[in-house]
Motif scaffolding. Structure first.
Motif, PDB file in Angstrom:
ATOM      1  N   THR A  56      -3.743  15.772  -0.229  1.00  0.00           N
ATOM      2  CA  THR A  56      -5.190  15.621  -0.021  1.00  0.00           C
ATOM      3  C   THR A  56      -5.628  16.087   1.357  1.00  0.00           C
ATOM      4  O   THR A  56      -6.817  16.285   1.588  1.00  0.00           O
ATOM      5  CB  THR A  56      -5.595  14.146  -0.169  1.00  0.00           C
ATOM      6  OG1 THR A  56      -5.019  13.377   0.892  1.00  0.00           O
ATOM      7  CG2 THR A  56      -5.161  13.576  -1.508  1.00  0.00           C
TER       8      THR A  56
ATOM      9  N   ASN B 225       0.799  -1.226   0.000  1.00  0.00           N
ATOM     10  CA  ASN B 225       0.000   0.000   0.000  1.00  0.00           C
ATOM     11  C   ASN B 225       0.831   1.276   0.000  1.00  0.00           C
ATOM     12  O   ASN B 225       0.472   2.238  -0.666  1.00  0.00           O
ATOM     13  CB  ASN B 225      -0.937  -0.008   1.215  1.00  0.00           C
ATOM     14  CG  ASN B 225      -1.908  -1.167   1.182  1.00  0.00           C
ATOM     15  OD1 ASN B 225      -2.653  -1.324   0.234  1.00  0.00           O
ATOM     16  ND2 ASN B 225      -1.868  -2.004   2.220  1.00  0.00           N
ATOM     17  N   TRP B 226       1.928   1.271   0.764  1.00  0.00           N
ATOM     18  CA  TRP B 226       2.754   2.467   0.851  1.00  0.00           C
ATOM     19  C   TRP B 226       4.098   2.150   1.477  1.00  0.00           C
ATOM     20  O   TRP B 226       4.278   1.103   2.114  1.00  0.00           O
ATOM     21  CB  TRP B 226       2.063   3.578   1.640  1.00  0.00           C
ATOM     22  CG  TRP B 226       1.533   3.182   3.002  1.00  0.00           C
ATOM     23  CD1 TRP B 226       0.255   2.846   3.315  1.00  0.00           C
ATOM     24  CD2 TRP B 226       2.274   3.084   4.235  1.00  0.00           C
ATOM     25  NE1 TRP B 226       0.137   2.545   4.648  1.00  0.00           N
ATOM     26  CE2 TRP B 226       1.368   2.687   5.239  1.00  0.00           C
ATOM     27  CE3 TRP B 226       3.600   3.289   4.583  1.00  0.00           C
ATOM     28  CZ2 TRP B 226       1.763   2.493   6.569  1.00  0.00           C
ATOM     29  CZ3 TRP B 226       3.996   3.100   5.905  1.00  0.00           C
ATOM     30  CH2 TRP B 226       3.068   2.715   6.873  1.00  0.00           C
TER      31      TRP B 226
ATOM     32  N   GLU C 207      -1.688   4.392  -5.154  1.00  0.00           N
ATOM     33  CA  GLU C 207      -2.316   5.187  -6.208  1.00  0.00           C
ATOM     34  C   GLU C 207      -1.328   5.606  -7.284  1.00  0.00           C
ATOM     35  O   GLU C 207      -1.723   6.086  -8.348  1.00  0.00           O
ATOM     36  CB  GLU C 207      -2.960   6.442  -5.607  1.00  0.00           C
ATOM     37  CG  GLU C 207      -4.148   6.160  -4.703  1.00  0.00           C
ATOM     38  CD  GLU C 207      -4.758   7.442  -4.160  1.00  0.00           C
ATOM     39  OE1 GLU C 207      -4.258   8.547  -4.519  1.00  0.00           O
ATOM     40  OE2 GLU C 207      -5.719   7.356  -3.384  1.00  0.00           O
TER      41      GLU C 207
ATOM     42  N   PHE D 182      -0.133   8.078   6.313  1.00  0.00           N
ATOM     43  CA  PHE D 182      -0.631   7.033   5.417  1.00  0.00           C
ATOM     44  C   PHE D 182      -1.792   6.267   6.063  1.00  0.00           C
ATOM     45  O   PHE D 182      -2.800   5.960   5.415  1.00  0.00           O
ATOM     46  CB  PHE D 182       0.490   6.058   5.067  1.00  0.00           C
ATOM     47  CG  PHE D 182       1.352   6.473   3.910  1.00  0.00           C
ATOM     48  CD1 PHE D 182       0.782   6.826   2.695  1.00  0.00           C
ATOM     49  CD2 PHE D 182       2.737   6.491   4.031  1.00  0.00           C
ATOM     50  CE1 PHE D 182       1.578   7.195   1.611  1.00  0.00           C
ATOM     51  CE2 PHE D 182       3.542   6.849   2.956  1.00  0.00           C
ATOM     52  CZ  PHE D 182       2.959   7.211   1.741  1.00  0.00           C
ATOM     53  N   GLN D 183      -1.670   5.967   7.340  1.00  0.00           N
ATOM     54  CA  GLN D 183      -2.717   5.207   8.036  1.00  0.00           C
ATOM     55  C   GLN D 183      -4.018   5.986   8.141  1.00  0.00           C
ATOM     56  O   GLN D 183      -5.094   5.409   8.273  1.00  0.00           O
ATOM     57  CB  GLN D 183      -2.227   4.813   9.437  1.00  0.00           C
ATOM     58  CG  GLN D 183      -1.069   3.831   9.450  1.00  0.00           C
ATOM     59  CD  GLN D 183      -1.468   2.407   9.093  1.00  0.00           C
ATOM     60  OE1 GLN D 183      -2.331   2.171   8.249  1.00  0.00           O
ATOM     61  NE2 GLN D 183      -0.851   1.440   9.751  1.00  0.00           N
ATOM     62  N   GLN D 184      -3.920   7.314   8.048  1.00  0.00           N
ATOM     63  CA  GLN D 184      -5.133   8.151   8.060  1.00  0.00           C
ATOM     64  C   GLN D 184      -5.711   8.341   6.664  1.00  0.00           C
ATOM     65  O   GLN D 184      -6.706   9.055   6.505  1.00  0.00           O
ATOM     66  CB  GLN D 184      -4.802   9.518   8.657  1.00  0.00           C
ATOM     67  CG  GLN D 184      -4.406   9.494  10.131  1.00  0.00           C
ATOM     68  CD  GLN D 184      -3.941  10.862  10.596  1.00  0.00           C
ATOM     69  OE1 GLN D 184      -4.685  11.849  10.526  1.00  0.00           O
ATOM     70  NE2 GLN D 184      -2.701  10.943  11.075  1.00  0.00           N
ATOM     71  N   GLY D 185      -5.086   7.738   5.654  1.00  0.00           N
ATOM     72  CA  GLY D 185      -5.615   7.834   4.302  1.00  0.00           C
ATOM     73  C   GLY D 185      -4.926   8.844   3.408  1.00  0.00           C
ATOM     74  O   GLY D 185      -5.371   9.088   2.284  1.00  0.00           O
ATOM     75  N   GLY D 186      -3.840   9.447   3.886  1.00  0.00           N
ATOM     76  CA  GLY D 186      -3.116  10.411   3.075  1.00  0.00           C
ATOM     77  C   GLY D 186      -2.357   9.745   1.939  1.00  0.00           C
ATOM     78  O   GLY D 186      -2.097   8.536   1.971  1.00  0.00           O
ATOM     79  N   ASN D 187      -1.995  10.542   0.934  1.00  0.00           N
ATOM     80  CA  ASN D 187      -1.203   9.989  -0.163  1.00  0.00           C
ATOM     81  C   ASN D 187       0.283  10.219   0.094  1.00  0.00           C
ATOM     82  O   ASN D 187       0.689  10.732   1.144  1.00  0.00           O
ATOM     83  CB  ASN D 187      -1.658  10.552  -1.518  1.00  0.00           C
ATOM     84  CG  ASN D 187      -1.320  12.028  -1.714  1.00  0.00           C
ATOM     85  OD1 ASN D 187      -0.606  12.644  -0.919  1.00  0.00           O
ATOM     86  ND2 ASN D 187      -1.838  12.604  -2.788  1.00  0.00           N
TER      87      ASN D 187
ATOM     88  N   ASP E 242       1.200  13.857   0.957  1.00  0.00           N
ATOM     89  CA  ASP E 242       0.840  14.186   2.344  1.00  0.00           C
ATOM     90  C   ASP E 242       1.882  13.639   3.312  1.00  0.00           C
ATOM     91  O   ASP E 242       2.348  14.342   4.212  1.00  0.00           O
ATOM     92  CB  ASP E 242      -0.521  13.576   2.696  1.00  0.00           C
ATOM     93  CG  ASP E 242      -1.663  14.114   1.876  1.00  0.00           C
ATOM     94  OD1 ASP E 242      -1.724  15.345   1.677  1.00  0.00           O
ATOM     95  OD2 ASP E 242      -2.509  13.314   1.439  1.00  0.00           O
TER      96      ASP E 242
ATOM     97  N   ASP F  69       2.929   5.398  -2.912  1.00  0.00           N
ATOM     98  CA  ASP F  69       1.663   4.799  -2.496  1.00  0.00           C
ATOM     99  C   ASP F  69       1.045   3.989  -3.635  1.00  0.00           C
ATOM    100  O   ASP F  69       1.504   4.041  -4.789  1.00  0.00           O
ATOM    101  CB  ASP F  69       0.686   5.864  -1.981  1.00  0.00           C
ATOM    102  CG  ASP F  69       0.262   6.876  -3.032  1.00  0.00           C
ATOM    103  OD1 ASP F  69       0.062   6.496  -4.198  1.00  0.00           O
ATOM    104  OD2 ASP F  69       0.103   8.072  -2.688  1.00  0.00           O
TER     105      ASP F  69
END
Length: 622
Positions: free
Chosen positions: A152, A40-41, A441, A58-63, A66, A439
């Protein structure tokens, strides 16, 4: 036992990865650190707490952008050979636009910073330390621009880890001991003394390793940035507009006023207009193709193009057949680097002020001509070439170039100083840190933020340590007519993140700390992977060699022709052959700064992270 010893000898001689010996790589022992595997990252940087900051984002959903911003902020707060008043430069792979983007967040020379000014102070070069060494702060603007344009999350989210660190964290031995070692100089700057020496009058005046290190002034500065963002959001501004509102508060508001006041109080040159007029530049990177791989570097305001020039030169040789770190390989790469760095020393500068001949310098035809200069022994008289004919122009500084060549050619070889004294090495390899993120994405970020290392002048009551990057200018046009200081101009710096692309996809993100040795180490890491089939962790740990036959970008900008550092486990027969070729050798246990890299495994859809066993650098992957 004899059979095992014989196998080891055969493997050493082969110097090729594999050969039926699983787990061993070309020229290396088994890895001292494991490969970081992630789906994932991945986040790698100069301190474990810095990597943890990235992981939390990253664990909070950042790219990846971020996370990189949070890691730069955290390492700046931890004084990981940089501070908030330093500079940030980055390469970002944009997966939607499918292009590599360059971020130029290097501060520039303040008002009054001219050749005549520094000479009037009795200086041969701008100083290494103090308020007159400072360019305007770049890192805050770099973080906020990267976040606003490509991230983001909110500024508050990515600053949260660094704000927690500013409230107090257990300081590492490396940083704490640097403060203690530099306390005599630190005591000359009142705001630095307040932060770095909490135990004035005691035997140890700096914090002890593991002591909770508090930076209340910096916490308040970061809080003001978050406050500006919140006020903009409450007024109906977008996420991006709110981040730029915080940017404006730093460079045009009360924070800027205190930076200027505190800097000028201590003898600096900053004006409020200097900070207000400075901007982050989003640029096109430079790149060359090496055997089907596109390698990207920042423009010639960094030393990055020297790696590209080296690759162009080395394309004219069969490196693989020479063998990893054979005498012939080391000699050839050393000479190619000398040629490229000689051009760096004379031609590189801020493209906003000077027109460096980059088309000619990066042409394959020019590289072929430079490659012809590589003979069987070291040439201590190598100077810059003339790339202008390779872009259809006449060199405006040909008279200086020819004068330099004549001066060096007239020297007695015994006059060349090849001794690597302690101060020269400290200046040459002056540190920074690196940040590498990627990441799922497709976002990839490679950064080498720096500046404001201990001992730094702190700008008033902001907690912001100022850059020392003015020292990378020269004051003599005979050294480099493109890199003379003037207000608003950026110095040519050593900082040099890297990205490699293959078949239109990211292949490798890589960076290292270590001043003028950075692109030497990065070149060898790249060749370790591409030519010698090492995995990314093997490549970061592998033995490097370093040339000092170029102008140091620090201190007195000295040169040490023929000086070479090799790792201590280099075989004696290679050392003897290199000595025969005219090199003066020094053998060290470790021969590079902390190399950090991410290799992209497109076959399996995963990341491979590598972080060398030098220093505190650390990574986390998921």
């Amino acid at each position: 036992m004899k059979k095992i010893y014989l196998i080891a000898l055969i493997f050493t001689a082969l110097n090729v990865k594999g050969q039926g010996l699983p787990g061993l790589g070309a020229g290396t022992t088994p890895n001292n650190k494991p490969i970081l595997h992630g789906k994932n990252w991945v986040a790698i940087t100069g301190k474990p707490l810095g990597a943890t900051a990235g992981a939390s984002i990253f664990q909070q959903g950042g790219n990846a952008v971020d996370a990189a911003c949070a890691m730069i902020a955290a390492t700046s707060t931890m004084w990981d050979v940089l501070s908030w008043g330093g500079e940030t430069q980055a390469l970002i792979y944009h997966p939607i636009e499918k292009k590599v983007i360059a971020i130029n967040a290097l501060g520039y020379a303040p008002s009054g910073a001219t050749v005549d000014f520094y000479k009037s102070q009795g200086m041969d070069y701008p100083p290494q330390f103090g308020p007159l060494a400072a360019t305007t702060p770049g890192t805050p603007g770099g973080i906020m621009t990267m976040l606003a344009e490509y991230g983001t999350m909110s500024l508050e989210q990515i600053l949260k880890p660094s704000m927690e660190l500013a409230k107090g964290y257990p300081i590492e031995a490396q940083t704490a001991n640097a403060m203690e070692a530099q306390k005599a100089r630190i005591k000359g700057w009142p705001y630095s003394k307040k932060i770095f020496l909490p135990h004035l009058g005691e035997e140890r005046e700096a914090p002890s390793p593991g002591e909770i290190f508090v930076q209340e002034d910096l916490y308040q500065t970061l809080s003001k940035l978050v406050e500006a963002e919140k006020e903009a959001l409450a007024a109906g501004k977008s996420r991006k507009e709110a981040i730029y509102a915080a940017y404006d508060r730093f460079y045009k508001g009360d924070i800027a006023k205190e930076i200027v006041r505190g800097t000028r109080e201590q003898g600096g040159l900053f004006t409020e207009e200097d900070l207000a007029n400075w901007t982050v530049k989003i640029e096109e990177p430079l790149h060359v193709n090496y055997k089907g791989i596109d390698v990207y570097k920042l423009q010639e305001w960094t030393q990055g193009p020297a790696l590209l020039q080296s690759l162009n030169i080395l394309e004219n040789f069969d490196l693989k057949s020479m063998g990893y770190n054979s005498a012939n390989y080391i000699h050839t790469v050393y000479q190619a680097m000398n040629l490229a760095f000689a051009d760096r020393d004379f031609y590189y500068g801020d493209p906003a002020f000077v027109d460096s001949p980059m088309e000619g310098l990066l042409s394959k035809e020019y590289a072929k001509e430079r490659a012809k200069l590589i003979g069987d022994v070291n040439d201590p008289t190598i100077t810059a070439g003339d790339p202008y004919p390779f872009q259809g122009e006449t060199n405006p500084y040909l008279d200086i170039l020819n004068k330099n060549k004549a001066s060096i050619a007239a020297l007695d070889p015994s006059q060349f100083n090849s001794t690597l004294d302690e101060q020269f090495i400290a200046d040459f390899q002056s540190g920074t840190t690196s940040v590498e993120t990627a990441d799922a994405e497709g976002w990839v970020v490679s950064v080498t933020p720096s500046g404001g290392w201990v001992p730094a002048v702190v700008a008033g009551n902001t907690g912001v340590g100022l850059s020392q990057r003015m020292q990378s200018f020269v004051l003599d046009e005979n050294l480099n007519p493109y890199n003379l200081p003037e207000p608003g101009k950026r110095p040519r710096v050593t900082l040099t993140p890297s990205l490699a692309m293959k078949d239109g996809k990211p292949m490798l993100a890589f960076a290292v700390q270590g001043g003028d040795s950075q692109d030497q180490n990065l070149l060898q890491l790249f060749l370790n992977i591409v030519e010698f089939d090492m995995d990314v962790q093997e490549a970061t740990e592998a033995a490097n060699f370093n040339s000092y036959q170029m102008q140091s970008s620090f201190g007195d900008h000295e040169v040490r022709p023929g000086a070479m550092v090799l790792r201590k486990d280099t075989p004696d027969w290679i050392n003897k052959e290199l000595s025969r070729k005219g090199y003066k050798l020094e053998l060290w246990n470790k021969t590079s700064g902390p190399l950090n890299a991410i290799w992209f495994d497109w076959k399996h859809g995963s990341f491979w992270g590598g972080s060398s066993d030098y220093g505190d650098d650390y990574g986390i992957a998921w």
